[in-house]
Design an enzyme around this catalytic site. Structure first.
Site, mmCIF file in Angstrom:
data_model
loop_
_atom_site.group_PDB
_atom_site.id
_atom_site.type_symbol
_atom_site.label_atom_id
_atom_site.label_comp_id
_atom_site.label_asym_id
_atom_site.label_seq_id
_atom_site.Cartn_x
_atom_site.Cartn_y
_atom_site.Cartn_z
ATOM 1 N N CYS A 110 0.834 -1.207 0.000
ATOM 2 C CA CYS A 110 0.000 0.000 0.000
ATOM 3 C C CYS A 110 0.869 1.258 0.000
ATOM 4 O O CYS A 110 1.464 1.576 -1.006
ATOM 5 C CB CYS A 110 -0.997 -0.024 1.165
ATOM 6 S SG CYS A 110 -2.372 1.148 0.941
ATOM 7 N N HIS A 224 -3.300 -5.365 0.402
ATOM 8 C CA HIS A 224 -2.796 -5.773 1.720
ATOM 9 C C HIS A 224 -2.883 -7.282 1.946
ATOM 10 O O HIS A 224 -3.900 -7.785 2.420
ATOM 11 C CB HIS A 224 -3.617 -5.097 2.818
ATOM 12 C CG HIS A 224 -3.418 -3.636 2.946
ATOM 13 N ND1 HIS A 224 -2.518 -3.076 3.831
ATOM 14 C CD2 HIS A 224 -4.008 -2.589 2.312
ATOM 15 C CE1 HIS A 224 -2.560 -1.757 3.742
ATOM 16 N NE2 HIS A 224 -3.457 -1.440 2.817
#
EC number: 3.4.19.9
Length: 300
Positions: A110, A224
């Site tokens: 991310c 993620h």
């Protein structure tokens, strides 16, 4: 000590160092006195057989160099912070080590993905802040470069899981537009484009990249993988506020990627001496919040 015992002791030490890799993870600012590290990243690395050592967000060049020498790889986690000098210094040390034959894998998730794109592109403005990709889990849309992928091998279990199930968790308003990524020669020369995705408004973003060179060993996901196993996002009524999948497929994908990255770290010749504190020992407490299920907090 007999010759046999001496050789046995040396061999055991070498095997132990290779089988117990320590991964550097950069903490992020929390307040005026503390930094934090999401506990999910520590657990994620541990699930692959590794351990973690914290890189302070404000680490100076001397600290960074010692951490680099004693860790077998670097993970840049998700969160909300600007790219710090310490990350730039670690990346420079990695590049220098690569050119001298050292092996030091690097992973970004991310925000960490975004930092890696900034570092490699040599253009901080490569990051677009207009994506609508908060709280959605997607199946990856694979690109042609997947045929050369190591982290997502064509026909492999990771590819099957990530491509056929909506289990890659996205929590980002920032990212790299695919058209901008393809227009940057530093990025296209360094990386294979493994996958892209559309946000909720149909805007296409880069979701998975990896270095063309196996020796360079840089991997990054806008999504993620650690959340599938270690983040439920439960609030007071115990209702998950995240769309994170905890299906058997999601859990398997998380484990496969953790095992892959820690496996890369096992190839490093860097040795942890034990004079630096591991993150699990250094932490000064556990802070529970809704943005991450648990955060380890550290005095600056």
């Amino acid at each position: 000590m007999s010759k046999f015992l001496a050789i046995s002791t040396i061999t055991t030490a070498m095997v132990s160092a290779a089988d117990r890799p320590v991964i550097a993870v950069m903490s992020h600012p929390y307040n005026a006195t503390h930094e934090y590290m999401a506990a999910s990243y520590v657990k994620y690395i541990e699930s692959g057989g590794g351990r973690t050592l914290r890189v302070p967000f404000t680490a100076n060049s001397t600290q960074v160099e010692e951490i680099y020498k004693q860790t077998s790889g670097l993970l840049l986690m998700g969160g909300s912070a600007t790219l710090p000098q310490a990350a730039r210094d670690l990346y420079s040390l990695k590049l220098k080590g690569d050119s001298n034959g050292s092996f030091y894998p690097m992973w970004g998730t991310c925000l960490g993905f975004e930092w890696i794109n900034q570092l490699v592109s040599e253009d901080d403005s490569i990051i677009d802040s207009k994506f609508n990709a908060e709280n959605i889990s997607l199946a990856l849309d694979f690109e042609d470069d997947i045929e050369d992928s190591r982290v997502m091998p064509e026909g492999g279990v990771q590819t099957d899981l990530a491509g056929n199930y909506e289990i890659t968790m996205n929590m980002h308003a920032h990212g790299v537009a695919t058209e901008d990524w393809l227009a940057n020669e530093h990025l296209t020369d360094t990386f294979n484009l493994i996958s892209t995705n559309d946000d909720l408004d149909g805007k296409n973003f880069v979701s998975t990249i990896e270095s063309k060179s196996a020796d360079k060993a840089i991997y990054a996901t806008q999504w993620h993988p650690e959340k599938n196993n270690f983040e439920y996002g439960a609030v007071d009524n115990d209702q998950a506020y995240l769309s994170t999948s905890h299906s058997a497929e999601a859990v398997r994908l998380s484990f496969e990627l953790a095992a892959f990255f820690v496996g890369e770290a096992r190839k490093s010749d860097h040795v942890f001496k034990g004079d630096l504190k591991l993150a699990i020992n250094e932490r000064t407490g556990v802070l529970e919040e809704t943005s991450f299920e648990e955060r380890y907090v550290f005095l600056k």
